[in-house]
Design an enzyme around this catalytic site. Structure first.
Site, mmCIF file in Angstrom:
data_model
loop_
_atom_site.group_PDB
_atom_site.id
_atom_site.type_symbol
_atom_site.label_atom_id
_atom_site.label_comp_id
_atom_site.label_asym_id
_atom_site.label_seq_id
_atom_site.Cartn_x
_atom_site.Cartn_y
_atom_site.Cartn_z
ATOM 1 N N ALA A 163 3.637 -1.323 5.159
ATOM 2 C CA ALA A 163 2.993 -0.163 5.795
ATOM 3 C C ALA A 163 4.021 0.969 5.828
ATOM 4 O O ALA A 163 5.131 0.794 6.349
ATOM 5 C CB ALA A 163 2.544 -0.530 7.201
ATOM 6 N N VAL A 202 7.910 -2.672 7.187
ATOM 7 C CA VAL A 202 7.924 -1.204 7.258
ATOM 8 C C VAL A 202 8.479 -0.627 5.963
ATOM 9 O O VAL A 202 9.601 -0.934 5.544
ATOM 10 C CB VAL A 202 8.760 -0.724 8.466
ATOM 11 C CG1 VAL A 202 8.808 0.795 8.507
ATOM 12 C CG2 VAL A 202 8.181 -1.289 9.762
ATOM 13 N N LYS A 203 7.654 0.234 5.346
ATOM 14 C CA LYS A 203 8.039 0.816 4.058
ATOM 15 C C LYS A 203 8.719 2.165 4.307
ATOM 16 O O LYS A 203 8.151 3.050 4.950
ATOM 17 C CB LYS A 203 6.769 1.008 3.218
ATOM 18 C CG LYS A 203 6.977 0.903 1.739
ATOM 19 C CD LYS A 203 5.628 0.833 1.041
ATOM 20 C CE LYS A 203 5.776 0.815 -0.455
ATOM 21 N NZ LYS A 203 4.488 0.937 -1.126
ATOM 22 N N VAL A 204 9.929 2.293 3.786
ATOM 23 C CA VAL A 204 10.779 3.463 4.065
ATOM 24 C C VAL A 204 11.210 4.079 2.741
ATOM 25 O O VAL A 204 11.693 3.362 1.852
ATOM 26 C CB VAL A 204 12.043 3.007 4.849
ATOM 27 C CG1 VAL A 204 12.987 4.169 5.101
ATOM 28 C CG2 VAL A 204 11.664 2.327 6.160
ATOM 29 N N THR A 207 0.881 -1.176 0.000
ATOM 30 C CA THR A 207 0.000 0.000 0.000
ATOM 31 C C THR A 207 0.910 1.214 0.000
ATOM 32 O O THR A 207 2.120 1.106 0.163
ATOM 33 C CB THR A 207 -0.862 0.049 1.272
ATOM 34 O OG1 THR A 207 0.020 0.102 2.398
ATOM 35 C CG2 THR A 207 -1.777 -1.149 1.398
#
Ligand code: G3P
Length: 217
Positions: free
Chosen positions: A60, A86-88, A27
């Site tokens: 996310a 975790v999207k960075v 997402t």
């Protein structure tokens, strides 16, 4: 090759899950907004709802752009559910945050990657996934698929563990081309996955088989 669906639409996620070939979900804030999911609490709840539908990884995204903020947000996101990745974003502070997460056992997806240099940095920082946006490169007349191929080549040279997640996939041929190159994962809309199903000769052949079967019954 893992198949992720790139949406925050729960109906489409359910449909892809029911097809039984889904390995995860990606997402981003734009996809959340498209579904009318706004406000931190609603967004966090939506991530958990997605995790409860699918079996695999759910990316996310952190919103902070400073290192401390990214780390705080990333730890909160990772605590939501054990399927969260975790999207960075690929920015200077993002690289530092990726390394922190990697050192602390939190899985990451480095997003907004548009060059091999960025992908090399993401791997060096220990990202679990790297997301080159192939469709957006195609949009500006740059060969998105070539970027995936170059990253594959470099990662193989050094046996980096970081998985290449071909992102911004727009259609079925993108998936097939990525599979030929050896992308570890692709993320795209439901339509791109469903496109793999279709062939007119399959439909014609099935129609004939059923008609012939019914002749004897
Ligand atoms: O996974 C990245 C994706 O969300 C971007 O896709 O179609 O907006 O370029 P798109």
């Amino acid at each position: 090759m893992k198949f992720f669906i790139d949406t925050a639409n729960l109906d489409q996620i359910r449909e892809a899950q029911e097809l039984s070939v889904l390995d995860g979900v990606t997402t981003n804030p734009s996809l959340m907004a498209k579904e009318g999911i706004t406000g931190r609490n609603n967004i966090l709840k939506h991530y958990v709802d997605i995790c409860n539908i699918v079996d695999g990884d759910v990316s996310a995204e952190v919103i902070a752009t400073d290192v401390e903020g990214m780390i705080k947000e990333g730890e909160e996101l990772a605590d939501l559910h054990d399927q969260i990745v975790v999207k960075v974003p690929m920015i200077r502070n993002g690289v530092k945050a990726l390394k922190y997460f990697s050192d602390n056992g939190i899985r990451t997806n480095c997003t907004l990657v548009f060059s091999v240099g960025q992908a090399l940095l993401a791997a060096k920082a220990g990202a679990t996934y790297v997301s080159p946006f192939m469709g957006r490169l195609d949009d500006i007349s740059t060969d998105g698929l070539n970027l995936i191929a170059e990253i594959r080549h470099i990662y193989d040279n050094y046996a980096f563990d970081t998985q290449i997640l071909a992102a911004s996939v727009r259609h079925t041929m993108h998936i097939i081309d990525c599979a030929k190159i050896g992308a570890d994962v692709m993320t795209g809309p439901l339509s791109s996955i469903e496109g793999l199903l279709k062939h007119p000769l399959t439909d014609i052949g099935l129609e004939k088989f059923l008609a012939d079967y019914n002749k004897g019954n």
